[in-house]
Design a protein around this motif. Structure first.
Motif, PDB file in Angstrom:
ATOM      1  N   GLN A 135     -16.401   6.612  -9.589  1.00  0.00           N
ATOM      2  CA  GLN A 135     -16.231   5.221  -9.139  1.00  0.00           C
ATOM      3  C   GLN A 135     -16.932   4.956  -7.811  1.00  0.00           C
ATOM      4  OE1 GLN A 135     -12.920   3.324 -11.287  1.00  0.00           O
ATOM      5  NE2 GLN A 135     -11.666   4.807 -10.185  1.00  0.00           N
ATOM      6  N   ARG A 181       0.923  -6.801  -9.609  1.00  0.00           N
ATOM      7  CA  ARG A 181       1.413  -6.156  -8.374  1.00  0.00           C
ATOM      8  C   ARG A 181       1.651  -7.186  -7.275  1.00  0.00           C
ATOM      9  NH1 ARG A 181      -3.689  -3.022  -5.440  1.00  0.00           N
ATOM     10  NH2 ARG A 181      -5.267  -4.621  -5.775  1.00  0.00           N
ATOM     11  N   TYR A 215      -7.576  -2.845 -14.936  1.00  0.00           N
ATOM     12  CA  TYR A 215      -7.703  -1.750 -13.971  1.00  0.00           C
ATOM     13  C   TYR A 215      -8.892  -2.035 -13.049  1.00  0.00           C
ATOM     14  CZ  TYR A 215      -8.990   2.428 -11.666  1.00  0.00           C
ATOM     15  OH  TYR A 215      -9.349   3.293 -10.668  1.00  0.00           O
ATOM     16  N   ALA A 216      -8.669  -1.940 -11.745  1.00  0.00           N
ATOM     17  CA  ALA A 216      -9.716  -2.091 -10.714  1.00  0.00           C
ATOM     18  C   ALA A 216     -10.614  -3.296 -10.999  1.00  0.00           C
ATOM     19  CB  ALA A 216     -10.509  -0.798 -10.557  1.00  0.00           C
ATOM     20  N   SER A 248      -9.195  -7.452  -8.559  1.00  0.00           N
ATOM     21  CA  SER A 248      -9.101  -6.004  -8.709  1.00  0.00           C
ATOM     22  C   SER A 248      -7.657  -5.561  -8.991  1.00  0.00           C
ATOM     23  CB  SER A 248      -9.610  -5.303  -7.452  1.00  0.00           C
ATOM     24  OG  SER A 248      -9.664  -3.920  -7.700  1.00  0.00           O
ATOM     25  N   HIS A 249      -7.505  -4.736 -10.011  1.00  0.00           N
ATOM     26  CA  HIS A 249      -6.206  -4.216 -10.438  1.00  0.00           C
ATOM     27  C   HIS A 249      -5.277  -5.294 -11.015  1.00  0.00           C
ATOM     28  CE1 HIS A 249      -7.107  -0.211  -9.249  1.00  0.00           C
ATOM     29  NE2 HIS A 249      -6.953  -0.347  -7.954  1.00  0.00           N
ATOM     30  N   TYR A 306       1.054   6.799  -5.375  1.00  0.00           N
ATOM     31  CA  TYR A 306       0.613   7.494  -4.164  1.00  0.00           C
ATOM     32  C   TYR A 306       1.588   8.659  -3.983  1.00  0.00           C
ATOM     33  CZ  TYR A 306      -2.179   3.358  -2.785  1.00  0.00           C
ATOM     34  OH  TYR A 306      -3.090   2.324  -2.721  1.00  0.00           O
ATOM     35  N   GLU A 357      -3.434   8.783 -11.291  1.00  0.00           N
ATOM     36  CA  GLU A 357      -2.997   7.541 -11.927  1.00  0.00           C
ATOM     37  C   GLU A 357      -3.155   7.572 -13.444  1.00  0.00           C
ATOM     38  OE1 GLU A 357      -5.551   4.573 -10.112  1.00  0.00           O
ATOM     39  OE2 GLU A 357      -5.715   5.802  -8.333  1.00  0.00           O
ATOM     40  N   ASP A 392     -13.158   9.582  -6.012  1.00  0.00           N
ATOM     41  CA  ASP A 392     -12.631   8.448  -6.778  1.00  0.00           C
ATOM     42  C   ASP A 392     -13.190   8.532  -8.201  1.00  0.00           C
ATOM     43  OD1 ASP A 392     -11.642   6.067  -7.690  1.00  0.00           O
ATOM     44  OD2 ASP A 392     -12.513   4.832  -6.101  1.00  0.00           O
ATOM     45  N   VAL A 432      -6.979   8.487 -13.268  1.00  0.00           N
ATOM     46  CA  VAL A 432      -7.806   8.374 -12.067  1.00  0.00           C
ATOM     47  C   VAL A 432      -7.282   9.336 -11.012  1.00  0.00           C
ATOM     48  CG1 VAL A 432      -8.489   6.849 -10.164  1.00  0.00           C
ATOM     49  CG2 VAL A 432      -8.406   5.972 -12.498  1.00  0.00           C
ATOM     50  N   ARG A 475       0.830  -1.210   0.000  1.00  0.00           N
ATOM     51  CA  ARG A 475       0.000   0.000   0.000  1.00  0.00           C
ATOM     52  C   ARG A 475       0.866   1.263   0.000  1.00  0.00           C
ATOM     53  NH1 ARG A 475      -4.872   0.465  -1.323  1.00  0.00           N
ATOM     54  NH2 ARG A 475      -5.583  -1.194   0.067  1.00  0.00           N
ATOM     55  N   HIS A 531      -0.407   3.253 -10.280  1.00  0.00           N
ATOM     56  CA  HIS A 531      -1.214   3.791  -9.173  1.00  0.00           C
ATOM     57  C   HIS A 531      -0.327   4.551  -8.183  1.00  0.00           C
ATOM     58  CE1 HIS A 531      -4.069   3.931  -5.881  1.00  0.00           C
ATOM     59  NE2 HIS A 531      -4.966   3.208  -6.531  1.00  0.00           N
ATOM     60  N   TRP A 560      -7.793   9.842  -6.923  1.00  0.00           N
ATOM     61  CA  TRP A 560      -8.384   9.118  -5.796  1.00  0.00           C
ATOM     62  C   TRP A 560      -7.814   9.593  -4.456  1.00  0.00           C
ATOM     63  CZ3 TRP A 560      -5.988   4.668  -2.946  1.00  0.00           C
ATOM     64  CH2 TRP A 560      -6.874   4.097  -2.016  1.00  0.00           C
TER      65      TRP A 560
HETATM   66  O1  TA6 Z   1      -7.724   3.601  -8.649  1.00  0.00           O
HETATM   67  C1  TA6 Z   1      -8.523   3.924  -7.549  1.00  0.00           C
HETATM   68  C2  TA6 Z   1      -8.942   2.670  -6.864  1.00  0.00           C
HETATM   69  O2  TA6 Z   1      -9.476   1.759  -7.785  1.00  0.00           O
HETATM   70  C3  TA6 Z   1      -9.943   3.021  -5.766  1.00  0.00           C
HETATM   71  O3  TA6 Z   1     -11.257   2.714  -6.124  1.00  0.00           O
HETATM   72  C4  TA6 Z   1      -9.413   2.323  -4.532  1.00  0.00           C
HETATM   73  O4  TA6 Z   1     -10.065   1.153  -4.258  1.00  0.00           O
HETATM   74  C5  TA6 Z   1      -7.949   2.142  -4.874  1.00  0.00           C
HETATM   75  O5  TA6 Z   1      -7.832   2.048  -6.255  1.00  0.00           O
HETATM   76  C6  TA6 Z   1      -7.153   1.086  -4.145  1.00  0.00           C
HETATM   77  O6  TA6 Z   1      -7.386  -0.211  -4.585  1.00  0.00           O
HETATM   78  P1  TA6 Z   1      -6.721  -1.408  -3.804  1.00  0.00           P
HETATM   79  O7  TA6 Z   1      -7.128  -2.650  -4.545  1.00  0.00           O
HETATM   80  O8  TA6 Z   1      -5.227  -1.199  -3.843  1.00  0.00           O
HETATM   81  O9  TA6 Z   1      -7.243  -1.369  -2.394  1.00  0.00           O
END
Ligand code: TA6
Length: 291
Positions: free
Chosen positions: A181, A81, A68-69, A76-77, A159, A258, A202, A234, A58, A157, A236
């Motif tokens: 989102q 990763r 993506y997501a 998800s994603h 941060y 992102e 988001d 994105v 994280r 993604h 967020w």
């Molecule tokens: O890109 C934004 C997002 O999809 C948010 O909706 C949020 O959930 C974030 O990414 C983090 O996703 P993760 O799977 O790393 O908890």
């Protein structure tokens, strides 16, 4: 320099002659730190980050591929990763890349196990580099190494570390359509001049300009996000929404901006390659250096 990071996970540290540096974990192919000559980290890492596979890390810059997501059937994603990348000892040349910069090349090839959830053979190459002005440059190359075409969505993604989420603004997305989102990706148009943050946000902005700015009023600094090959972006911040492995107050110290390609998935024929570039620089606010 190749060394052991948290929990013995391998990481690469790259420094330039001016004392700027970045770190990349082989787990996730994930940049976890990018420091300027003063030793300030320009990327955020959660105070509760878990460096334990298969949990994604994280913070820093997760690589999102081949989805993506939750925009498709995969986890998800996507899954890269959560994979162990390798150092790419013989990367094919990157013609337009600054030659003298400090960099590292990573590679991830599709595995038999992954083909059960995504049945396409690919090679993902990631170069992470420090540009001349200390910029951080991530060049992604995805090659179709299969005998049939495939589609994917993709993103990074980052941060980004900020002084205080309520004291920043994100510029460059005015008058664009976005999918909210938090509302099942309902489509809206953003009529604001810039984005400020006072609650969870988001948004998936569609077909954005290449340059997006994060203006940090406290620090009098602007993070310039320049992207190529990723049509969408994105923005967020979770605010007080519970996010696993994020400290309660952590949302105040980052914004995610992102580069992504989602609306129109990338299509590759056998042997074809897609390339995407993210270049980030930090400039004094009010300045609009070309990047
Ligand atoms: O890109 C934004 C997002 O999809 C948010 O909706 C949020 O959930 C974030 O990414 C983090 O996703 P993760 O799977 O790393 O908890």
């Amino acid at each position: 320099e190749r060394t052991k990071g948290i929990n013995g996970l391998e990481k690469i540290i790259v420094r330039d002659r001016r004392g700027r540096s970045f770190e990349v974990y082989l787990y996730g192919g994930q940049v976890t730190s990018w420091k300027n000559e003063k030793g300030e980290d320009l990327l955020f890492m959660s105070t509760k980050a878990i460096f334990k596979p298969p949990t994604p890390i994280r913070g820093g810059i997760p690589v999102l591929f081949p989805q993506y997501a939750n925009t498709g059937p995969l986890p998800s994603h996507g899954f890269v990763r959560q994979r162990f990348w390798e150092i790419d000892a013989h990367p094919p040349p990157l013609p337009s890349h600054p030659s003298s910069s400090a960099h590292v090349d990573l590679i991830l090839k599709s595995s038999e196990a992954d083909s059960k959830i995504w049945p396409n053979k690919f090679v993902y190459r990631l170069r992470v580099a420090l540009g001349h002005g200390g910029d951080l440059i991530l060049t992604s190359r995805v090659k179709n190494s299969d005998v049939k075409p495939f589609n994917f969505t993709v993103g990074l993604h980052p941060y980004f570390s900020v002084s205080d989420i309520s004291k920043i603004q994100v510029e460059g997305l005015q008058n664009l359509d976005y999918l909210d989102q938090q509302k099942n990706r309902t489509r809206f148009t953003d009529h604001g001049k810039f984005i400020t943050f006072s609650s969870q946000l988001d948004r998936l902005y569609l077909r954005t300009p290449k340059k997006i700015r994060i203006v940090d009023h406290n620090k009098k600094k602007t993070i310039v996000v320049h992207k190529e090959g990723y049509a969408d972006a994105v923005v967020w911040n979770p605010w007080e929404k519970k996010v696993s492995d994020l400290g309660v107050e952590d949302y105040k110290r980052f914004v995610a901006v992102e580069p992504v390609a989602v609306e129109k998935p990338i299509k590759l024929k056998p042997g074809q390659e897609w390339k995407g570039v993210l270049q980030v620089s930090v400039v004094p606010s009010g300045c609009s250096r070309k990047s």
